[in-house]
Design a protein around this motif. Sequence first.
Motif, mmCIF file in Angstrom:
data_model
loop_
_atom_site.group_PDB
_atom_site.id
_atom_site.type_symbol
_atom_site.label_atom_id
_atom_site.label_comp_id
_atom_site.label_asym_id
_atom_site.label_seq_id
_atom_site.Cartn_x
_atom_site.Cartn_y
_atom_site.Cartn_z
ATOM 1 N N LEU A 58 0.844 -1.209 0.000
ATOM 2 C CA LEU A 58 0.000 0.000 0.000
ATOM 3 C C LEU A 58 0.876 1.255 0.000
ATOM 4 O O LEU A 58 0.651 2.189 -0.777
ATOM 5 N N THR A 59 1.900 1.244 0.823
ATOM 6 C CA THR A 59 2.805 2.398 0.896
ATOM 7 C C THR A 59 3.506 2.615 -0.441
ATOM 8 O O THR A 59 3.554 3.727 -0.966
ATOM 9 N N PHE A 61 2.696 1.584 -3.479
ATOM 10 C CA PHE A 61 1.805 1.956 -4.584
ATOM 11 C C PHE A 61 1.366 3.406 -4.455
ATOM 12 O O PHE A 61 1.232 4.119 -5.446
ATOM 13 N N THR A 62 1.126 3.830 -3.220
ATOM 14 C CA THR A 62 0.688 5.205 -3.004
ATOM 15 C C THR A 62 1.805 6.171 -3.406
ATOM 16 O O THR A 62 1.564 7.176 -4.077
ATOM 17 N N GLN A 63 3.026 5.828 -3.021
ATOM 18 C CA GLN A 63 4.159 6.676 -3.405
ATOM 19 C C GLN A 63 4.330 6.703 -4.929
ATOM 20 O O GLN A 63 4.489 7.768 -5.516
ATOM 21 N N LEU A 64 4.252 5.509 -5.540
ATOM 22 C CA LEU A 64 4.422 5.430 -6.995
ATOM 23 C C LEU A 64 3.373 6.246 -7.738
ATOM 24 O O LEU A 64 3.674 6.891 -8.732
ATOM 25 N N ALA A 65 2.133 6.192 -7.244
ATOM 26 C CA ALA A 65 1.048 6.912 -7.932
ATOM 27 C C ALA A 65 1.379 8.403 -8.020
ATOM 28 O O ALA A 65 1.211 9.025 -9.079
ATOM 29 N N SER A 66 1.876 8.969 -6.948
ATOM 30 C CA SER A 66 2.160 10.404 -6.993
ATOM 31 C C SER A 66 3.444 10.682 -7.786
ATOM 32 O O SER A 66 3.554 11.690 -8.474
ATOM 33 N N GLN A 67 4.386 9.748 -7.750
ATOM 34 C CA GLN A 67 5.618 9.953 -8.519
ATOM 35 C C GLN A 67 5.344 9.877 -10.026
ATOM 36 O O GLN A 67 5.870 10.667 -10.810
ATOM 37 N N LEU A 68 4.485 8.932 -10.416
ATOM 38 C CA LEU A 68 4.131 8.821 -11.832
ATOM 39 C C LEU A 68 3.397 10.080 -12.295
ATOM 40 O O LEU A 68 3.592 10.561 -13.409
ATOM 41 N N HIS A 69 2.574 10.594 -11.422
ATOM 42 C CA HIS A 69 1.853 11.827 -11.714
ATOM 43 C C HIS A 69 2.852 12.967 -11.940
ATOM 44 O O HIS A 69 2.746 13.719 -12.909
ATOM 45 N N ALA A 82 -5.217 3.921 -8.857
ATOM 46 C CA ALA A 82 -6.316 4.113 -7.890
ATOM 47 C C ALA A 82 -6.920 2.752 -7.552
ATOM 48 O O ALA A 82 -7.209 2.446 -6.396
ATOM 49 N N ARG A 83 -7.073 1.916 -8.572
ATOM 50 C CA ARG A 83 -7.619 0.584 -8.308
ATOM 51 C C ARG A 83 -6.650 -0.230 -7.442
ATOM 52 O O ARG A 83 -7.058 -0.864 -6.474
ATOM 53 N N MET A 84 -5.388 -0.182 -7.811
ATOM 54 C CA MET A 84 -4.436 -1.033 -7.077
ATOM 55 C C MET A 84 -4.257 -0.577 -5.634
ATOM 56 O O MET A 84 -4.089 -1.399 -4.737
ATOM 57 N N ILE A 85 -4.312 0.730 -5.430
ATOM 58 C CA ILE A 85 -4.199 1.227 -4.050
ATOM 59 C C ILE A 85 -5.403 0.736 -3.247
ATOM 60 O O ILE A 85 -5.262 0.263 -2.116
ATOM 61 N N SER A 86 -6.594 0.810 -3.860
ATOM 62 C CA SER A 86 -7.772 0.337 -3.117
ATOM 63 C C SER A 86 -7.674 -1.170 -2.870
ATOM 64 O O SER A 86 -8.093 -1.665 -1.826
ATOM 65 N N ASP A 87 -7.061 -1.908 -3.805
ATOM 66 C CA ASP A 87 -6.869 -3.354 -3.597
ATOM 67 C C ASP A 87 -5.969 -3.596 -2.384
ATOM 68 O O ASP A 87 -6.229 -4.488 -1.569
ATOM 69 N N GLU A 88 -4.905 -2.819 -2.277
ATOM 70 C CA GLU A 88 -3.966 -3.052 -1.165
ATOM 71 C C GLU A 88 -4.588 -2.650 0.178
ATOM 72 O O GLU A 88 -4.285 -3.251 1.202
ATOM 73 N N LEU A 117 9.805 4.500 0.766
ATOM 74 C CA LEU A 117 11.069 4.447 0.033
ATOM 75 C C LEU A 117 11.542 5.877 -0.233
ATOM 76 O O LEU A 117 10.758 6.702 -0.704
ATOM 77 N N SER A 118 12.812 6.142 0.045
ATOM 78 C CA SER A 118 13.306 7.475 -0.301
ATOM 79 C C SER A 118 13.836 7.436 -1.736
ATOM 80 O O SER A 118 14.310 6.396 -2.209
ATOM 81 N N VAL A 119 13.708 8.564 -2.414
ATOM 82 C CA VAL A 119 14.125 8.612 -3.820
ATOM 83 C C VAL A 119 15.626 8.884 -3.885
ATOM 84 O O VAL A 119 16.109 9.877 -3.365
ATOM 85 N N GLN A 120 16.345 7.961 -4.517
ATOM 86 C CA GLN A 120 17.788 8.144 -4.731
ATOM 87 C C GLN A 120 17.979 8.458 -6.210
ATOM 88 O O GLN A 120 17.560 7.685 -7.038
#
Length: 278
Positions: A58-59, A61-69, A82-88, A117-120
């Motif tokens: 969940l963590t 996917f939530t981070q990835l969603a905003s990074q992809l945005h 959005a679907r995958m976050i709700s799945d998790e 995850l911190s972004v490196q």
Amino acid sequence: MPEGDTLGLTREHELIIQPRKGGPIDWSAFDESQFTEAQLAPARELWKHRAFTEFHSLTHFTQLASQLHALGAPLDWSGAFARMISDEVRHAELCTRMTEALGGPADLDLELDGVHLSVQGPLRAHVRRTIVSAFCIGETLSGRMFKRCLAAANVPLARDVVTAILVDETFHSELGWELAALLMREDDTLEKERTALENELPQLFEDFATQCLATRGPKWARSQPEVDEGPNFGGLSDAGYARAFYDGMEEDVVPGLEAIGFSRARETWNRFVASRPD
Ligand SMILES: [Fe+2]
Ligand SMILES: [Fe+2]
């Protein structure tokens, strides 16, 4: 749940956690008193560990969603996430409730510090790496593992919960490969980033092997019983998890990595397998 008696927050959450296929899970049908503490205790630990890994997903996917945005991904990526976050969210809730049904506390202490995850380095490289690791490897292995767990589960409640999770995980791994293929399209940084990621594969294979209890080689994993004796709450033996790892890596992950441009994936895998004790 009647409106007015509960918070909108709770009502929305209750809707999200319903399985996508099949009816709602009948928690009340489970009778804890039919089992001994010796049977319940390991099952509780199993589902508590799963709750932790689902919060982890969940963590990420939530981070990835905003990074992809932030990287300008089209709107359909946001929809899929959005679907995958709700799945998790559903999985985390199901695993938590399962732990509770097995006699665990209602408020699990999962020690989630440090899961973000911190972004490196550049964001695009980070996102490429996370998709390959969390989806192409992580979700694919998880789908494999839950498929085996469903075949093993003989306690009806466990079967229902594993089924609800499996339906989603299968979708996540399929989508993960699609996303990875799209992300690995040629641009001016791809080659450099892919090489860096390819150099990380031995460590990634090690990390996932550890998570999947693959302490020994495939020969050992495939020669042992896949499940322990007795009532099965959706878990495998150590060798059963290891076997799901080896089968998933050999049949899905390694060919998939080759298909998205990791030309050294096979030789890296072969070296990894050769390094495992029999
Ligand atoms: Fe999940
Ligand atoms: Fe997932």
